[in-house]
Scaffold this active site. Structure first.
Site, mmCIF file in Angstrom:
data_model
loop_
_atom_site.group_PDB
_atom_site.id
_atom_site.type_symbol
_atom_site.label_atom_id
_atom_site.label_comp_id
_atom_site.label_asym_id
_atom_site.label_seq_id
_atom_site.Cartn_x
_atom_site.Cartn_y
_atom_site.Cartn_z
ATOM 1 N N ASP A 16 0.824 -1.214 0.000
ATOM 2 C CA ASP A 16 0.000 0.000 0.000
ATOM 3 C C ASP A 16 0.856 1.261 0.000
ATOM 4 O OD1 ASP A 16 -2.298 1.477 0.006
ATOM 5 O OD2 ASP A 16 -2.682 1.248 2.145
ATOM 6 N N ASN A 18 1.311 3.265 -2.914
ATOM 7 C CA ASN A 18 1.903 3.571 -4.223
ATOM 8 C C ASN A 18 1.433 4.925 -4.755
ATOM 9 O OD1 ASN A 18 2.876 1.013 -3.992
ATOM 10 N ND2 ASN A 18 1.516 0.100 -5.505
ATOM 11 N N ARG A 29 -0.094 8.387 -10.496
ATOM 12 C CA ARG A 29 -0.224 7.265 -9.540
ATOM 13 C C ARG A 29 0.388 5.973 -10.094
ATOM 14 N NH1 ARG A 29 -3.799 7.144 -5.610
ATOM 15 N NH2 ARG A 29 -4.151 4.944 -6.007
ATOM 16 N N THR A 62 -10.675 -7.308 -4.773
ATOM 17 C CA THR A 62 -11.977 -7.352 -5.450
ATOM 18 C C THR A 62 -12.602 -5.950 -5.473
ATOM 19 O OG1 THR A 62 -12.820 -8.127 -3.304
ATOM 20 C CG2 THR A 62 -12.596 -9.780 -5.021
ATOM 21 N N ASN A 64 -10.691 -3.149 -5.949
ATOM 22 C CA ASN A 64 -9.866 -2.230 -6.744
ATOM 23 C C ASN A 64 -10.436 -1.938 -8.133
ATOM 24 O OD1 ASN A 64 -6.699 -3.379 -5.332
ATOM 25 N ND2 ASN A 64 -7.924 -1.599 -4.771
ATOM 26 N N LEU A 194 -6.952 -4.474 7.711
ATOM 27 C CA LEU A 194 -6.650 -5.682 6.933
ATOM 28 C C LEU A 194 -7.215 -5.610 5.506
ATOM 29 C CD1 LEU A 194 -5.126 -8.255 7.562
ATOM 30 C CD2 LEU A 194 -7.198 -9.201 8.552
HETATM 31 C C1 FPP Z 1 -2.279 0.002 -3.259
HETATM 32 O O1 FPP Z 1 -1.688 1.290 -3.209
HETATM 33 C C2 FPP Z 1 -1.715 -0.726 -4.395
HETATM 34 C C3 FPP Z 1 -2.450 -1.320 -5.378
HETATM 35 C C4 FPP Z 1 -3.915 -1.340 -5.406
HETATM 36 C C5 FPP Z 1 -1.786 -1.996 -6.524
HETATM 37 C C6 FPP Z 1 -0.572 -2.797 -6.154
HETATM 38 C C7 FPP Z 1 -0.013 -3.400 -7.354
HETATM 39 C C8 FPP Z 1 1.301 -3.450 -7.630
HETATM 40 C C9 FPP Z 1 2.366 -2.956 -6.710
HETATM 41 C C10 FPP Z 1 1.752 -4.103 -8.881
HETATM 42 C C11 FPP Z 1 2.041 -5.525 -8.542
HETATM 43 C C12 FPP Z 1 2.682 -6.204 -9.646
HETATM 44 C C13 FPP Z 1 3.077 -7.470 -9.564
HETATM 45 C C14 FPP Z 1 3.843 -8.003 -10.675
HETATM 46 C C15 FPP Z 1 2.750 -8.365 -8.440
HETATM 47 P P1 FPP Z 1 -2.604 2.547 -3.460
HETATM 48 O O2 FPP Z 1 -2.626 2.849 -4.908
HETATM 49 O O3 FPP Z 1 -3.957 2.331 -2.846
HETATM 50 O O4 FPP Z 1 -1.826 3.656 -2.688
HETATM 51 P P2 FPP Z 1 -2.451 4.956 -2.012
HETATM 52 O O5 FPP Z 1 -3.225 4.480 -0.814
HETATM 53 O O6 FPP Z 1 -1.245 5.733 -1.647
HETATM 54 O O7 FPP Z 1 -3.308 5.633 -3.038
#
Ligand code: FPP
Length: 239
Positions: A16, A18, A29, A62, A64, A194
């Protein structure tokens, strides 16, 4: 130094932060997800090197699907890249004895991703050393619903009777059948929940939270989580 005596057998990780990581840098993002996918590679390789036998990464829930289509498309592309790369790096994966598993309801994913994931699971080594579960279109409640339906149809067909529906039978009907429950669940990014991750399996997990955003997460942070875990006293309801 990692305490090998108290190494968790299964670590779950919620990747989490990203989006916030990218925003802080004035980037889209999706750049955060790209960077997050690299960290996923680094941490899975490191965890395998130090001997953690099972890892589960929460990659797409599910829930996202509510995100903008362009962001979903980039995340799907990251899965594609990873799957293609793993196909090309088959020899290395065999040496490391990585077993990759995709857990979740894959039925709604793009056809090519499903085919690649299927190919990858079929080419897993027989004597795997590290199992890496990538949770995609995964939700703990959805997983339990799927498991209950499976058990119900086995009861209806007469293969099982009601007393056969035990905790163990439920665990064996989950996507993680045959794997130990996660001893440790890591959630970075300053959130303390969680979010529908490993709902059944986390009943006795230890949790490790941190403010670090996933794209900044390093092997040293992973070590810190393991060190804290090694100091925890786990009683499983006993004394
Ligand atoms: C949550 O951070 C992250 C996700 C919903 C996507 C995670 C996916 C990856 C890291 C790619 C994975 C790739 C492989 C090959 C396994 P967020 O976007 O909700 O962060 P925020 O809360 O800061 O907005």
């Amino acid at each position: 130094m990692v305490d090998k005596e108290h190494l968790p057998q299964h670590v779950g990780i919620i990747m989490d932060g990203n989006g916030r990581w990218a925003k802080k840098r004035g980037l889209p993002r999706t750049e955060g997800h790209r960077r997050g996918a690299e960290v996923f590679r680094t941490i899975s390789t490191y965890a395998s090197d130090i001997g953690v036998p099972y890892l589960t990464f929460y990659a797409f829930s599910t829930e996202n699907w509510k995100r903008p289509q362009q962001e979903i498309d980039v995340i799907m592309d990251l899965f594609r890249d990873f799957l293609h790369e793993a196909e090309q790096r088959q020899a290395e994966n065999e040496t490391r004895r990585f077993c990759f598993r995709f857990i979740g309801d894959l039925s709604v994913l793009p056809e090519d991703i499903r085919a690649l994931a299927d190919w990858m699971e079929k080419h897993n080594p027989e004597n795997g050393r590290t199992t890496v579960n990538v949770a995609v279109n995964y939700g703990g409640r959805s997983e339990l619903t799927h498991a209950f339906r499976t058990l119900l149809s086995r009861v209806q067909s007469g293969e099982l009777t009601e007393p056969d529906v035990t905790e163990d039978a439920i665990a064996q009907a989950l996507y993680t059948a045959g794997q130990p429950d996660p001893d440790l669940i890591i959630r970075p990014s300053g959130e303390y929940r969680l979010s529908n991750f490993l709902t059944w399996q986390s009943a006795y997990s230890e949790f490790w939270f941190s403010d670090i955003l996933w794209p900044d997460f390093t092997t040293a942070d992973f070590d810190r989580a393991l060190e804290d875990f090694a100091r925890r006293s786990r009683r499983f309801g006993g004394i």
